[in-house]
Design an enzyme around this catalytic site. Structure first.
Site, mmCIF file in Angstrom:
data_model
loop_
_atom_site.group_PDB
_atom_site.id
_atom_site.type_symbol
_atom_site.label_atom_id
_atom_site.label_comp_id
_atom_site.label_asym_id
_atom_site.label_seq_id
_atom_site.Cartn_x
_atom_site.Cartn_y
_atom_site.Cartn_z
ATOM 1 N N LYS A 149 54.039 10.902 45.444
ATOM 2 C CA LYS A 149 52.724 11.223 44.738
ATOM 3 C C LYS A 149 51.548 11.237 45.672
ATOM 4 O O LYS A 149 50.544 12.090 45.513
ATOM 5 C CB LYS A 149 52.359 10.204 43.382
ATOM 6 C CG LYS A 149 51.738 8.843 43.925
ATOM 7 C CD LYS A 149 51.741 7.989 42.461
ATOM 8 C CE LYS A 149 51.340 6.659 42.902
ATOM 9 N NZ LYS A 149 51.685 5.892 44.058
ATOM 10 N N ARG A 177 58.983 5.595 55.816
ATOM 11 C CA ARG A 177 57.996 6.439 55.750
ATOM 12 C C ARG A 177 56.893 6.544 57.044
ATOM 13 O O ARG A 177 56.698 5.119 57.610
ATOM 14 C CB ARG A 177 57.053 6.051 54.486
ATOM 15 C CG ARG A 177 55.741 6.746 54.488
ATOM 16 C CD ARG A 177 55.090 6.922 53.110
ATOM 17 N NE ARG A 177 55.053 5.588 52.455
ATOM 18 C CZ ARG A 177 54.209 5.334 51.356
ATOM 19 N NH1 ARG A 177 54.285 6.181 50.354
ATOM 20 N NH2 ARG A 177 54.271 4.047 50.686
ATOM 21 N N ARG A 192 56.793 -4.372 45.346
ATOM 22 C CA ARG A 192 55.810 -3.403 44.814
ATOM 23 C C ARG A 192 56.767 -2.668 43.580
ATOM 24 O O ARG A 192 55.920 -2.259 42.605
ATOM 25 C CB ARG A 192 55.548 -2.532 46.010
ATOM 26 C CG ARG A 192 54.306 -2.941 46.741
ATOM 27 C CD ARG A 192 54.253 -2.183 48.062
ATOM 28 N NE ARG A 192 53.953 -0.887 47.936
ATOM 29 C CZ ARG A 192 54.294 -0.081 48.659
ATOM 30 N NH1 ARG A 192 54.809 -0.238 49.998
ATOM 31 N NH2 ARG A 192 54.062 1.237 48.637
ATOM 32 N N ARG A 206 46.263 1.542 37.788
ATOM 33 C CA ARG A 206 47.815 0.968 38.064
ATOM 34 C C ARG A 206 47.896 -0.279 36.841
ATOM 35 O O ARG A 206 48.991 -0.719 37.049
ATOM 36 C CB ARG A 206 47.956 0.156 39.329
ATOM 37 C CG ARG A 206 48.740 0.912 40.293
ATOM 38 C CD ARG A 206 48.612 0.182 41.792
ATOM 39 N NE ARG A 206 49.796 0.673 42.628
ATOM 40 C CZ ARG A 206 49.206 1.355 43.596
ATOM 41 N NH1 ARG A 206 48.241 2.149 43.879
ATOM 42 N NH2 ARG A 206 50.262 1.629 44.532
ATOM 43 N N ARG A 254 53.383 1.710 57.513
ATOM 44 C CA ARG A 254 52.493 0.843 57.011
ATOM 45 C C ARG A 254 53.253 -0.326 56.784
ATOM 46 O O ARG A 254 54.281 -0.712 56.503
ATOM 47 C CB ARG A 254 52.309 1.643 55.614
ATOM 48 C CG ARG A 254 51.232 2.411 55.233
ATOM 49 C CD ARG A 254 51.350 3.134 54.226
ATOM 50 N NE ARG A 254 51.278 2.357 52.858
ATOM 51 C CZ ARG A 254 51.250 2.557 51.628
ATOM 52 N NH1 ARG A 254 50.920 3.805 51.386
ATOM 53 N NH2 ARG A 254 51.256 1.647 50.668
HETATM 54 P P1 AMP Z 1 49.318 2.869 47.570
HETATM 55 O O1 AMP Z 1 48.906 3.482 49.015
HETATM 56 O O2 AMP Z 1 48.799 3.651 46.495
HETATM 57 O O3 AMP Z 1 50.855 2.410 47.697
HETATM 58 O O4 AMP Z 1 48.489 1.507 47.763
HETATM 59 C C1 AMP Z 1 48.961 0.382 48.409
HETATM 60 C C2 AMP Z 1 48.644 -0.776 48.084
HETATM 61 O O5 AMP Z 1 47.224 -0.987 47.815
HETATM 62 C C3 AMP Z 1 49.228 -1.340 46.825
HETATM 63 O O6 AMP Z 1 50.507 -1.911 46.912
HETATM 64 C C4 AMP Z 1 48.176 -2.317 46.193
HETATM 65 O O7 AMP Z 1 48.488 -3.614 46.782
HETATM 66 C C5 AMP Z 1 46.691 -1.877 46.290
HETATM 67 N N1 AMP Z 1 46.545 -1.080 45.540
HETATM 68 C C6 AMP Z 1 46.465 0.386 45.493
HETATM 69 N N2 AMP Z 1 45.980 1.020 44.491
HETATM 70 C C7 AMP Z 1 45.592 -0.181 43.708
HETATM 71 C C8 AMP Z 1 45.140 -0.299 42.292
HETATM 72 N N3 AMP Z 1 44.873 0.740 41.555
HETATM 73 N N4 AMP Z 1 45.070 -1.563 41.890
HETATM 74 C C9 AMP Z 1 45.345 -2.752 42.699
HETATM 75 N N5 AMP Z 1 45.724 -2.621 43.658
HETATM 76 C C10 AMP Z 1 45.909 -1.296 44.304
#
Ligand code: AMP
Length: 214
Positions: A13, A126, A170, A87, A159
């Site tokens: 995404k 990734r 996750r 989320r 990452r």
């Molecule tokens: P992402 O890059 O979207 O995979 O986000 C990486 C990490 O950031 C996630 O695994 C969460 O720990 C935190 N995170 C991102 N978006 C949110 C959200 N909307 N609510 C809470 N934690 C978030």
């Protein structure tokens, strides 16, 4: 156009959101990217968020919602592609309230649907450019020169939360806490589903086709 992209970690995404935002001429707003920028700058918010992110847990709703409230109130956010937010159900309600106040309702919530068995393989491997944020993958989208970004020649990194055990955690968090958000948007009658298996440019065509129906 105001769009939310939903999907499990590693569903692609982020890649789709980047391209979609560019083609619509609106900002791509990723809570993950916003948190990572705060972490890199070692702000108070970044230090707090990192405690959760490094373990694959969600940052608390009140912190995340406050960060998004600030971002969405900026002048450039009359249209957007949201990636990684909301989320949780609490975040979905908070977003609804923010957008109602701003009189900027959502047009689409699009789920990039990828079965669990494909996910761990995708998220692990990734690579992300430390300079421009372009996403690569060791197996599915390898860079021309190992470790170097094709686009800006920046250094590619992994990452911290893309280790197999953190990715699995996750995914569990996604199933337990984020899936109810899909039902929420289904009730709101703005949820669409896109098959997220296949080459990224094919998936992009599927996403664009949905947004062109307006
Ligand atoms: P992402 O890059 O979207 O995979 O986000 C990486 C990490 O950031 C996630 O695994 C969460 O720990 C935190 N995170 C991102 N978006 C949110 C959200 N909307 N609510 C809470 N934690 C978030």
């Amino acid at each position: 156009m105001r769009i939310v992209l939903l999907g499990p970690p590693g569903s692609g995404k982020g890649t789709q959101a980047t391209h979609l935002a560019k083609s619509l001429g609106v900002p791509h707003i990723s809570t993950g990217d916003l948190f990572r920028a705060q972490i890199a700058e070692e702000t108070e918010l970044g230090i707090l968020a990192n405690e959760y992110i490094a373990h694959g847990n969600l940052v608390p709703d009140e912190v995340t919602n406050a960060m998004m409230r600030e971002r969405l109130s900026r002048a450039d956010a009359s249209g957007f592609v949201l990636d990684g937010y909301p989320r949780t159900l609490d975040q979905a309600h908070a977003l609804g309230a923010m957008l109602q106040q701003l009189q900027r309702p959502l047009h689409h919530a699009i789920l990039i649907d990828v079965p669990d068995e494909n996910i761990v393989e995708r998220a692990v491997g990734r690579l992300v450019c430390g300079s421009c944020g372009e996403i690569f993958h060791l197996k599915f989208k390898p860079p021309g020169v190992a470790g170097i970004c094709d686009k800006c020649r920046g250094i590619l990194g992994v990452r911290e939360d893309d280790t197999p055990s953190t990715v699995r955690h996750r995914l569990t968090v996604y199933g337990r806490i984020t899936k109810p958000v899909l039902a929420f948007y289904q009730r709101e009658k703005i949820l669409s589903r896109v098959d997220g298996v296949g080459p990224p440019d094919e998936i992009f065509k599927r996403v664009v086709a949905l947004t062109e129906n307006d």
